[in-house]
Write a protein that holds these residues in place. Sequence first.
Motif, short mmCIF file in Angstrom:
data_model
loop_
_atom_site.label_atom_id
_atom_site.label_comp_id
_atom_site.label_asym_id
_atom_site.label_seq_id
_atom_site.Cartn_x
_atom_site.Cartn_y
_atom_site.Cartn_z
N MET A 163 0.84 -1.19 0.00
CA MET A 163 0.00 0.00 0.00
C MET A 163 0.88 1.25 0.00
SD MET A 163 -3.08 0.96 2.64
CE MET A 163 -4.17 2.32 2.29
N THR A 164 0.59 2.18 -0.87
CA THR A 164 1.41 3.37 -1.01
C THR A 164 1.11 4.35 0.12
OG1 THR A 164 -0.25 4.38 -2.44
CG2 THR A 164 1.48 3.07 -3.50
N ASN A 165 2.03 5.30 0.29
CA ASN A 165 1.86 6.31 1.33
C ASN A 165 0.68 7.23 1.03
OD1 ASN A 165 4.09 5.31 2.70
ND2 ASN A 165 5.52 6.66 1.62
N SER A 166 0.41 7.47 -0.25
CA SER A 166 -0.73 8.34 -0.60
C SER A 166 -2.05 7.70 -0.18
CB SER A 166 -0.74 8.61 -2.11
OG SER A 166 -0.83 7.40 -2.84
N ALA A 167 -2.14 6.37 -0.32
CA ALA A 167 -3.37 5.69 0.10
C ALA A 167 -3.53 5.74 1.60
CB ALA A 167 -3.35 4.24 -0.40
N VAL A 168 -2.41 5.60 2.33
CA VAL A 168 -2.47 5.68 3.79
C VAL A 168 -2.91 7.07 4.23
CG1 VAL A 168 -1.13 5.53 5.91
CG2 VAL A 168 -0.74 3.89 4.08
N LEU A 169 -2.37 8.10 3.61
CA LEU A 169 -2.76 9.46 3.96
C LEU A 169 -4.23 9.72 3.61
CD1 LEU A 169 0.43 11.42 2.83
CD2 LEU A 169 -0.23 10.78 5.15
N LEU A 170 -4.68 9.15 2.48
CA LEU A 170 -6.07 9.34 2.10
C LEU A 170 -7.01 8.68 3.11
CD1 LEU A 170 -8.14 10.36 0.05
CD2 LEU A 170 -7.86 8.21 -1.21
N THR A 171 -6.65 7.48 3.57
CA THR A 171 -7.47 6.80 4.58
C THR A 171 -7.49 7.59 5.88
OG1 THR A 171 -6.88 4.68 3.60
CG2 THR A 171 -7.80 4.64 5.82
N LYS A 172 -6.35 8.10 6.27
CA LYS A 172 -6.30 8.89 7.50
C LYS A 172 -7.13 10.16 7.36
CE LYS A 172 -3.06 11.29 10.56
NZ LYS A 172 -1.65 11.62 10.82
N GLU A 173 -7.09 10.80 6.21
CA GLU A 173 -7.88 12.02 6.02
C GLU A 173 -9.37 11.72 6.07
OE1 GLU A 173 -8.40 15.64 2.73
OE2 GLU A 173 -6.95 14.00 2.41
N GLU A 174 -9.81 10.62 5.49
CA GLU A 174 -11.22 10.24 5.55
C GLU A 174 -11.65 9.97 6.99
OE1 GLU A 174 -11.70 6.95 2.99
OE2 GLU A 174 -11.47 8.11 1.13
N ASP A 175 -10.79 9.30 7.76
CA ASP A 175 -11.14 9.01 9.15
C ASP A 175 -11.20 10.29 9.98
OD1 ASP A 175 -11.21 6.36 8.47
OD2 ASP A 175 -9.15 5.96 9.09
N ILE A 176 -10.31 11.22 9.71
CA ILE A 176 -10.34 12.50 10.43
C ILE A 176 -11.63 13.25 10.11
CG2 ILE A 176 -9.23 14.73 10.68
CD1 ILE A 176 -7.75 12.48 12.07
N GLN A 177 -12.08 13.20 8.85
CA GLN A 177 -13.34 13.85 8.50
C GLN A 177 -14.52 13.20 9.21
OE1 GLN A 177 -13.56 13.79 4.23
NE2 GLN A 177 -11.92 15.30 3.95
N LYS A 178 -14.48 11.88 9.34
CA LYS A 178 -15.55 11.20 10.09
C LYS A 178 -15.54 11.61 11.56
CE LYS A 178 -15.65 7.11 7.10
NZ LYS A 178 -15.41 5.63 7.04
N MET A 179 -14.35 11.76 12.12
CA MET A 179 -14.27 12.19 13.52
C MET A 179 -14.84 13.59 13.70
SD MET A 179 -10.51 10.82 14.71
CE MET A 179 -10.05 9.10 14.55
N LEU A 180 -14.55 14.47 12.75
CA LEU A 180 -15.10 15.82 12.85
C LEU A 180 -16.61 15.82 12.69
CD1 LEU A 180 -12.43 17.76 10.73
CD2 LEU A 180 -12.70 17.78 13.22
N ALA A 181 -17.12 14.94 11.82
CA ALA A 181 -18.58 14.88 11.61
C ALA A 181 -19.31 14.34 12.83
CB ALA A 181 -18.89 14.02 10.38
N THR A 182 -18.71 13.42 13.55
CA THR A 182 -19.36 12.83 14.73
C THR A 182 -19.04 13.58 16.01
OG1 THR A 182 -17.50 11.29 14.95
CG2 THR A 182 -19.42 10.53 13.71
N GLY A 183 -18.23 14.61 15.96
CA GLY A 183 -17.92 15.39 17.16
C GLY A 183 -16.93 14.72 18.09
N THR A 184 -16.03 13.91 17.55
CA THR A 184 -15.04 13.24 18.39
C THR A 184 -14.08 14.24 19.01
OG1 THR A 184 -15.20 11.34 16.91
CG2 THR A 184 -13.34 11.38 18.40
N HIS A 185 -13.88 15.38 18.39
CA HIS A 185 -12.91 16.37 18.87
C HIS A 185 -13.49 17.27 19.95
CE1 HIS A 185 -15.42 18.37 15.93
NE2 HIS A 185 -14.99 19.54 16.35
N LEU A 186 -14.77 17.19 20.23
CA LEU A 186 -15.40 18.08 21.20
C LEU A 186 -15.28 17.49 22.60
CD1 LEU A 186 -18.66 19.00 19.24
CD2 LEU A 186 -16.51 20.28 19.39
N GLY A 187 -14.62 18.22 23.47
CA GLY A 187 -14.47 17.79 24.85
C GLY A 187 -15.51 18.43 25.75
N THR A 188 -15.14 18.67 26.98
CA THR A 188 -16.03 19.30 27.96
C THR A 188 -15.42 20.61 28.43
OG1 THR A 188 -14.98 18.09 29.78
CG2 THR A 188 -16.87 17.04 28.71
#
Length: 291
Positions: free
Chosen positions: A1-26
Amino acid sequence: MTNSAVLLTKEEDIQKMLATGTHLGTKNCDVLMEPYVWKRGREGIHIINLAHTWNKIQLAARIIAAIENPADVVAVSARPYGQRAVLKFAHYTGAQPMAGRWTPGQLTNQICQRFSEPRLLILTDPRTDMQPIIEASYVNIPTIAFCDTDSPLRFVDVAIPANNKAKTSVALLWYLLAREVLYLKGIIPRGEPWKVMVDLFFHRDPEELEKPDDSPATNQMTMGVQSANFDTEGVPEYSAADPAADWAEGNWDAGVTTNAAAPPDLDWSTSEPTTGGEVSWDTPATAGFAQ
């Protein structure tokens, strides 16, 4: 697996985290959770650095994949939002789920019916799952936990900074952890996306499932049934002019046919008794019977 594919997967997961509010604390922040906080918002909510969240998920997945027997891993969730995600995580990784109330003594009391000796504990919330954390510290069992900004980190070996109070965030965290474990074990190739959707990890409220479906497809189906033209050939038609259906005028016998003839009109005031004569109450009860 190339590095570009790994970065693309990580970027998609980060977008999912932002959509679900994983970054919001208290609004509160534990002193040990400060290194994982990016900054504090205008409303006073601490924002979690998702780069640390991603790195800790990979670290936790490596620890889980290093255990030879998957059944030695116990996934715990006393919060209702994480119980379905725990069951799905255990189903795909082979771990033991512990959804619901934790029975005290499961790790320390051998007389306990649910006694077990796992090698690793994974917790949804260190605050609500404090009992298994304390018991794990007695028997030297490492623990991995999803920690919010106000979560206590005592006896927690690997803390994954994330929002552990939103049901969508909790489901996504367990989903990413399960997928990363399968990637490391080689069960699914890293270059291909996981066919399992994250929606299966979401908590479902039983009251919401019992509500009627108001979707446009259901409404269109109901309107189609109401406007359907049913075939009424061969079915007798009745109208208000039918004497048998005119109940208001008191015509009860109209249209009713009987085989027996109706009895003649009787005058009950002039009828004679049919007992065979007058009866005297003074007559003994044995009168008329054979001696």
